[in-house]
Design an enzyme around this catalytic site. Sequence first.
Site, PDB file in Angstrom:
ATOM      1  N   ARG A   1      42.697  -9.321  25.489  1.00 13.22           N
ATOM      2  CA  ARG A   1      43.645  -9.206  26.599  1.00 13.22           C
ATOM      3  C   ARG A   1      43.205  -9.968  27.850  1.00 13.22           C
ATOM      4  O   ARG A   1      43.858  -9.867  28.892  1.00 13.22           O
ATOM      5  CB  ARG A   1      43.878  -7.729  26.950  1.00 13.22           C
ATOM      6  CG  ARG A   1      44.516  -6.930  25.822  1.00 13.22           C
ATOM      7  CD  ARG A   1      45.898  -7.406  25.463  1.00 13.22           C
ATOM      8  NE  ARG A   1      46.468  -6.655  24.340  1.00 13.22           N
ATOM      9  CZ  ARG A   1      47.667  -6.887  23.820  1.00 13.22           C
ATOM     10  NH1 ARG A   1      48.431  -7.840  24.305  1.00 13.22           N
ATOM     11  NH2 ARG A   1      48.115  -6.199  22.792  1.00 13.22           N
TER      12      ARG A   1
ATOM     13  N   LEU B   1      33.123   2.045  24.113  1.00 14.92           N
ATOM     14  CA  LEU B   1      32.753   0.703  24.594  1.00 14.92           C
ATOM     15  C   LEU B   1      33.007  -0.378  23.543  1.00 14.92           C
ATOM     16  O   LEU B   1      33.464  -1.471  23.882  1.00 14.92           O
ATOM     17  CB  LEU B   1      31.272   0.716  25.028  1.00 14.92           C
ATOM     18  CG  LEU B   1      30.733  -0.585  25.608  1.00 14.92           C
ATOM     19  CD1 LEU B   1      31.506  -1.015  26.853  1.00 14.92           C
ATOM     20  CD2 LEU B   1      29.240  -0.437  25.955  1.00 14.92           C
TER      21      LEU B   1
ATOM     22  N   SER C   1      28.326   0.144  15.878  1.00 18.79           N
ATOM     23  CA  SER C   1      28.463   1.600  16.080  1.00 18.79           C
ATOM     24  C   SER C   1      27.692   2.141  17.298  1.00 18.79           C
ATOM     25  O   SER C   1      28.197   3.054  17.961  1.00 18.79           O
ATOM     26  CB  SER C   1      28.127   2.377  14.800  1.00 18.79           C
ATOM     27  OG  SER C   1      26.847   2.052  14.334  1.00 18.79           O
TER      28      SER C   1
HETATM   29  C1  LIG Z   1      48.198 -12.297  22.738  1.00 16.25           C
HETATM   30  C2  LIG Z   1      48.747 -11.206  21.901  1.00 16.25           C
HETATM   31  C3  LIG Z   1      50.042 -11.281  21.403  1.00 16.25           C
HETATM   32  C4  LIG Z   1      50.567 -10.235  20.620  1.00 16.25           C
HETATM   33  N1  LIG Z   1      51.854 -10.325  20.152  1.00 16.25           N
HETATM   34  C5  LIG Z   1      52.392  -9.302  19.437  1.00 16.25           C
HETATM   35  C6  LIG Z   1      53.743  -9.343  18.967  1.00 16.25           C
HETATM   36  O1  LIG Z   1      54.453 -10.314  19.177  1.00 16.25           O
HETATM   37  N2  LIG Z   1      54.232  -8.268  18.285  1.00 16.25           N
HETATM   38  C7  LIG Z   1      53.459  -7.181  17.999  1.00 16.25           C
HETATM   39  O2  LIG Z   1      53.946  -6.244  17.378  1.00 16.25           O
HETATM   40  N3  LIG Z   1      52.168  -7.119  18.431  1.00 16.25           N
HETATM   41  C8  LIG Z   1      51.625  -8.144  19.131  1.00 16.25           C
HETATM   42  N4  LIG Z   1      50.318  -8.054  19.579  1.00 16.25           N
HETATM   43  C9  LIG Z   1      49.570  -6.820  19.306  1.00 16.25           C
HETATM   44  C10 LIG Z   1      48.505  -7.016  18.206  1.00 16.25           C
HETATM   45  O3  LIG Z   1      49.078  -7.377  16.970  1.00 16.25           O
HETATM   46  C11 LIG Z   1      47.692  -5.723  18.040  1.00 16.25           C
HETATM   47  O4  LIG Z   1      48.529  -4.685  17.558  1.00 16.25           O
HETATM   48  C12 LIG Z   1      47.098  -5.239  19.360  1.00 16.25           C
HETATM   49  O5  LIG Z   1      46.507  -6.311  20.042  1.00 16.25           O
HETATM   50  C13 LIG Z   1      46.040  -4.167  19.045  1.00 16.25           C
HETATM   51  O6  LIG Z   1      44.947  -4.823  18.455  1.00 16.25           O
HETATM   52  P1  LIG Z   1      43.985  -4.135  17.446  1.00 16.25           P
HETATM   53  O7  LIG Z   1      44.754  -3.518  16.316  1.00 16.25           O
HETATM   54  O8  LIG Z   1      42.941  -5.144  17.069  1.00 16.25           O
HETATM   55  O9  LIG Z   1      43.322  -3.016  18.414  1.00 16.25           O
HETATM   56  P2  LIG Z   1      43.096  -1.470  18.203  1.00 16.25           P
HETATM   57  O10 LIG Z   1      44.374  -0.798  17.829  1.00 16.25           O
HETATM   58  O11 LIG Z   1      42.351  -0.974  19.411  1.00 16.25           O
HETATM   59  O12 LIG Z   1      42.130  -1.411  16.985  1.00 16.25           O
HETATM   60  C14 LIG Z   1      40.795  -1.949  17.102  1.00 16.25           C
HETATM   61  C15 LIG Z   1      40.342  -2.345  15.719  1.00 16.25           C
HETATM   62  O13 LIG Z   1      40.259  -1.152  14.912  1.00 16.25           O
HETATM   63  C16 LIG Z   1      40.679  -1.445  13.593  1.00 16.25           C
HETATM   64  N5  LIG Z   1      41.866  -0.643  13.291  1.00 16.25           N
HETATM   65  C17 LIG Z   1      42.554   0.167  14.141  1.00 16.25           C
HETATM   66  N6  LIG Z   1      43.541   0.788  13.500  1.00 16.25           N
HETATM   67  C18 LIG Z   1      43.495   0.369  12.226  1.00 16.25           C
HETATM   68  C19 LIG Z   1      44.270   0.642  11.062  1.00 16.25           C
HETATM   69  N7  LIG Z   1      45.284   1.512  11.064  1.00 16.25           N
HETATM   70  N8  LIG Z   1      43.941   0.009   9.926  1.00 16.25           N
HETATM   71  C20 LIG Z   1      42.908  -0.853   9.866  1.00 16.25           C
HETATM   72  N9  LIG Z   1      42.130  -1.169  10.923  1.00 16.25           N
HETATM   73  C21 LIG Z   1      42.418  -0.555  12.086  1.00 16.25           C
HETATM   74  C22 LIG Z   1      40.966  -2.945  13.525  1.00 16.25           C
HETATM   75  O14 LIG Z   1      39.806  -3.642  13.166  1.00 16.25           O
HETATM   76  C23 LIG Z   1      41.285  -3.276  14.960  1.00 16.25           C
HETATM   77  O15 LIG Z   1      41.061  -4.641  15.309  1.00 16.25           O
HETATM   78  C24 LIG Z   1      49.765  -9.095  20.330  1.00 16.25           C
HETATM   79  C25 LIG Z   1      48.462  -9.034  20.817  1.00 16.25           C
HETATM   80  C26 LIG Z   1      47.952 -10.065  21.602  1.00 16.25           C
HETATM   81  C27 LIG Z   1      46.529  -9.961  22.128  1.00 16.25           C
END
Ligand SMILES: Cc1cc2nc3c(=O)[nH]c(=O)nc-3n(C[C@H](O)[C@H](O)[C@H](O)COP(=O)(O)OP(=O)(O)OC[C@H]3O[C@@H](n4cnc5c(N)ncnc54)[C@H](O)[C@@H]3O)c2cc1C
Length: 214
Positions: free
Chosen positions: A172, A162, A39
């Site tokens: 990424r 951050l 945090s």
């Molecule tokens: C190499 C790669 C390939 C991918 N391929 C695909 C694909 O084929 N199809 C596809 O649809 N997506 C794909 N993605 C997208 C991936 O599934 C994530 O949606 C995207 O990377 C955002 O990640 P995140 O949710 O961790 O990040 P953010 O949205 O920034 O969220 C950060 C963190 O906050 C928490 N968080 C945010 N929102 C919520 C919520 N509503 N509920 C619970 N926790 C939450 C989680 O801990 C999350 O890790 C890919 C991603 C990568 C890096």
Amino acid sequence: MGNDLAVVQAARVSTLKDSKGEESDKKLINYLMKNGHTSPFEMVELKFRIKCPLIVARQILRHRTANVNETSRRYTSEQVDFYIPEFFRKQAEDNKQASTEDKIEILYVDDQEIPVSKWVSDLCEDLLDKYEWLLSLGVAREQARMILPQNMNTIFIFKIDLHNLLHFLEVRSTDHAQWETRQFAFAMMELTKEVAPISYTSWEKYIKNRRMNE
Ligand SMILES: Cc1cc2nc3c(=O)[nH]c(=O)nc-3n(C[C@H](O)[C@H](O)[C@H](O)COP(=O)(O)OP(=O)(O)OC[C@H]3O[C@@H](n4cnc5c(N)ncnc54)[C@H](O)[C@@H]3O)c2cc1C
């Protein structure tokens, strides 16, 4: 907004203390980073103005923890431009989402050698002409835009704290991410390093490559 000091101040508010000098602050930031006390890193926010092709924007904008405003092609038909690669990369055989370092630089069309960049650029020019023709007929921008290709550049403002930015950079910047998207992550890393150098270096040391062997 904020820097390494904001991280330290947020962590030390627990004990009603403030900065205790560079060495002690650095030790604290390393402790927070290593042990997942996330945090305090949310107290720093960075705002980027990003110009990138739609294929990259779709991936960056999956990160829901950022606040975003983007150019709308419903509102404007000005400054349409495209990402023109110098070459195409070949599809990887062993990974459905990846490309290899093997390049295709020349395409053969009707026995003519055409460099990839020229072929893509001619195609985009043709689509742009047709887009402008549709607009001249009075077709609505919101519909005419559907013929513009996915290498069209878009511009958006991306504000993120951050903690969530470092998560974005972690996923990424690896080989799993698309090459084009990685280039944006690398540029954002340089900017992040300038804003919060101790936090950034700590992240590089303890977090960045933790999933490398998974
Ligand atoms: C190499 C790669 C390939 C991918 N391929 C695909 C694909 O084929 N199809 C596809 O649809 N997506 C794909 N993605 C997208 C991936 O599934 C994530 O949606 C995207 O990377 C955002 O990640 P995140 O949710 O961790 O990040 P953010 O949205 O920034 O969220 C950060 C963190 O906050 C928490 N968080 C945010 N929102 C919520 C919520 N509503 N509920 C619970 N926790 C939450 C989680 O801990 C999350 O890790 C890919 C991603 C990568 C890096």
